[in-house]
Design a protein around this motif. Sequence first.
Motif, short mmCIF file in Angstrom:
data_model
loop_
_atom_site.label_atom_id
_atom_site.label_comp_id
_atom_site.label_asym_id
_atom_site.label_seq_id
_atom_site.Cartn_x
_atom_site.Cartn_y
_atom_site.Cartn_z
N UNK A 1 0.86 -1.19 0.00
CA UNK A 1 0.00 0.00 0.00
C UNK A 1 0.89 1.23 0.00
N UNK A 2 0.70 2.08 -0.98
CA UNK A 2 1.47 3.32 -1.01
C UNK A 2 0.69 4.42 -0.29
N UNK A 3 1.33 5.57 -0.11
CA UNK A 3 0.63 6.71 0.50
C UNK A 3 -0.58 7.10 -0.36
N UNK A 4 -0.46 6.90 -1.67
CA UNK A 4 -1.57 7.25 -2.57
C UNK A 4 -2.77 6.35 -2.29
N UNK B 1 1.24 16.89 -6.99
CA UNK B 1 2.06 16.53 -8.16
C UNK B 1 3.13 17.61 -8.31
N UNK B 2 4.35 17.15 -8.51
CA UNK B 2 5.47 18.07 -8.68
C UNK B 2 6.05 17.87 -10.07
N UNK B 3 6.08 18.93 -10.85
CA UNK B 3 6.62 18.84 -12.20
C UNK B 3 8.14 18.77 -12.19
N UNK B 4 8.70 17.92 -13.03
CA UNK B 4 10.15 17.84 -13.21
C UNK B 4 10.49 18.73 -14.40
N UNK C 1 3.13 12.29 -2.75
CA UNK C 1 3.83 13.12 -3.73
C UNK C 1 4.03 12.34 -5.02
N UNK C 2 3.67 12.96 -6.13
CA UNK C 2 3.80 12.33 -7.44
C UNK C 2 4.70 13.22 -8.31
N UNK D 1 13.79 9.20 -1.27
CA UNK D 1 13.44 10.60 -0.97
C UNK D 1 12.02 10.73 -0.44
N UNK D 2 11.15 9.78 -0.83
CA UNK D 2 9.76 9.84 -0.37
C UNK D 2 8.75 10.12 -1.47
#
Length: 278
Positions: free
Chosen positions: A2-5, A50-53, A98-99, A122-123
């Motif tokens: 199970x992930x955090x999501x 969501x964090x953009x790369x 975090x995605x 990193x998480x």
Amino acid sequence: MTTRIDARFAELAKQGRSAFVTFLMAGDPDPKTSLDIIKALPKAGADIIEIGMPFTDPMADGPSIQAAGLRALKAGMTLKKTLEMVRGFRKDDDATPLVLMGYYNPIYIYGVDKFLADAKAAGVDGLIIVDLPPEEDTELCLPAMKAGLNFIRLATPTTDDKRLPAVLANTSGFVYYVSITGITGSASADSKVVGEAVARIKRHTKLPVCVGFGIRTPDAARAIAESANGAVVGTALVDALRASLDAEGRATSKTVGAVADLVAALAQGVRGAKQAAE
């Protein structure tokens, strides 16, 4: 596993409400301000971030998000620093999923195995890689799942019933439904059409379906959240950030608050949705 999501969607299902998913570009307008903004999001009402790369050639993104990526690159943002930012966020928040969202090229250059190990450490909880089709699952999707990360796939209005099973085959976490054909920030989502599309996707999967592209206001977020398991907002947040910068494109004392305030208003919209539907 199970992930955090997975945990977050299970928790929201118990509360009977949809997720509010925010998107911002890592390092925009500079690494420190970017981390401060992302740290402020959960309190403002973001359920998943969501964090953009940042990438030099983001072909699926509209002008706002492209400009955000360029600001971040100009400020010295790299994929390594994006992962450092995730670590910085995780010091105080171990619950918010975090995605990382973006394109395959920076990951390929970083090295897939090294990237997956570093991202997990990193998480990071999940990845959305917009330019990797299901036919290339062995490149990143399958190794990511093995590393314990959700691999979230995009479905679009042109993804028909024949194509959907391939898109969903190795997807986990949630399905990201792109509500409009075209680039980010270019039009508004029609909630009735979106509702039908979400119902169609749900006939093929038990995964939550989140809808993004074309959601800019609390009312629009509420309308989408009535049929979907989550509403994703990116361009509107990036625009609010940009509007808070000074003439040279630098952060001001207003920057963090400008984004957090809009997130709070949009989150109210999403949170108001299920009650309206009941």
